[in-house]
Design an enzyme around this catalytic site. Structure first.
Site: not given
Ligand code: ZN
Ligand code: NAG
Ligand code: NAG
Length: 400
Positions: A133, A136
């Site tokens: 998370h 990118v």
């Molecule tokens: Zn997400």
């Protein structure tokens, strides 16, 4: 003109990165309070920016990245390579490029300085130490969203305002993600769980963080629709709560069965945008194997990291987070079977295009590849039920 803009953003970004590198304590404190960050004063307080000695190299990166952007609408777009070519600035470059390409900067007369600042702050508020998370992932979801916005049904009905919202929601949908899931925040009595009353805790935080940045940068302060932007952004981001998947999926299914989606209607278009964002968010298994595999490794690394923290603190280990009980393959096969396939099957029914067929094709192949590595896990193992993937209907929540 767009080339000049690209170079300008590039050079300015290098400065921004150097700036953030030297101010880690301030950053940490800011992150702690980022849900109310609009109350904080300007980052100029964080000290004078240093010059990045590598900025000359970046002109070359910039040239190659610009080349890649010509294929930004391709489903094979390699966001990992793009992120390297932009020196870790994929989210800023990609989002800026798309807003520009759709003519939204001109149309909404967005102030370039505010916009650049907003995008840099968004990118910085993702935690790049999260295996999955991070910025990118946000860039990847924004690129997928772009692919969906170009699909004929959407392209011919969406307004510029819808597109602006869709792209912004994609870019900000996991803002300031802590790298652990909602059950973890609840059981550790995290302040966010209390703040959002155990309900869509992360998604509410992503949304409020995005609103904080919009207000801080005054990006839309010239638009009469500022309120509506904030509200609709929230409703899009909250739709990415995977624990509400069944709710959205059955609404989608009903609309498709009754064939009553009329995209001239703003609330129907908003619903389609929610579904598009949900697809973009979990489209990893629908990408070509080389890309898909990397995402699978990253997301499992993040799960297992949470499991390790849970072990260390003698908390109950969350489903999918125990590295001794799960493998990348078993996690992926379950996720594909119970979450991804049902969603993309309906999406293909809604948007019956070559892209949808391509995505379903990759999904099947990728699942076969993982199954070959994990002969015993065929999707019906002990972990093989929907609740493991947090896909339980939650009737306490209301849409905004
Ligand atoms: Zn997400
Ligand atoms: C959130 O869940 C925890 C653990 O189940 C509980 O102790 C707490 O009271 C809940 N908070 C709210 C506001 O419901
Ligand atoms: C748009 O759809 C909503 C929800 O189905 C409905 O309540 C509303 O009346 C529709 N608006 C128009 C202008 O048709």
């Amino acid at each position: 003109m767009s080339f000049l803009v690209c170079v300008c953003v590039c050079v300015c970004l290098c400065t921004a990165r150097a700036e953030s590198a030297g101010t880690i304590p301030a950053r940490r404190i800011r992150r702690l309070f980022s849900f109310q960050r609009h109350l904080l004063s300007s980052r100029l307080l964080r000290g004078a920016p240093q010059l990045n000695p590598l900025h000359i190299l970046d002109e070359d990166y910039c040239g190659q990245a610009k080349c890649m952007l010509e294929k930004v609408g391709s489903w094979n777009f390699d966001i990992f390579l793009f992120d390297r070519l932009t020196n870790g600035n994929s989210l800023v470059f990609l989002t800026f490029n798309l807003l520009n390409q759709y003519g939204l900067i001109e149309l909404f007369q967005l102030d370039m300085v505010k916009l650049r600042r907003f995008l840099v702050l968004v990118q910085e508020d993702y935690h790049n130490q999260n295996p999955y998370h991070n910025a990118v992932h946000a860039a990847d979801v924004t690129q997928a969203m772009h692919c969906y916005l170009k699909e004929p049904k959407l392209a011919e009905s969406l307004t510029s305002f819808d597109i602006l919202l869709g792209l912004l929601a994609a870019a900000t949908h996991d803002l300031d993600h802590p790298g652990v899931n909602q059950p973890f925040l609840i059981k550790t009595n995290h302040y966010l769980a209390a703040l959002y009353r155990n309900t869509s805790v992360l998604e509410n935080h992503h949304w409020r963080s995005a609103v904080g940045l919009l207000r801080e940068t005054e990006l839309f302060s010239n638009l009469p629709a500022e309120d509506s932007i904030e509200r609709q952004l929230g409703s899009l981001i909250l739709a990415t709560d995977i624990s509400r998947q069944n709710e959205y999926l059955s609404r989608f299914r009903t609309h498709l069965d009754e064939n009553d989606l009329s995209l001239g209607n703003a609330s129907h278009r908003h619903f389609v945008l929610q579904m598009a964002l949900k697809c973009a968010d979990i489209c990893n298994p629908c990408r070509p194997w080389e890309l898909s595999k990397q995402w699978s490794e990253k997301v499992t690394e993040e799960f297992f990291h949470q499991g390790d923290i849970e072990k260390k603190h003698k908390l109950e280990i969350s489903p999918l987070c125990d590295s001794e009980a799960n493998t990348i393959a078993s996690v992926q096969i379950g996720f594909m079977t119970y979450v991804v396939e049902p969603l993309f099957a309906e999406w293909a029914r809604f948007s019956d295009t070559r892209l949808s067929q391509t995505m379903l094709g990759h999904l099947g192949l990728n699942k076969a590849s993982w199954s070959a590595m994990e002969p015993e896990a065929s999707g019906s193992s002990e972990e093989g039920d929907m609740s493991t993937y947090s896909v339980t209907p939650n009737t306490q929540n209301n849409d905004l």
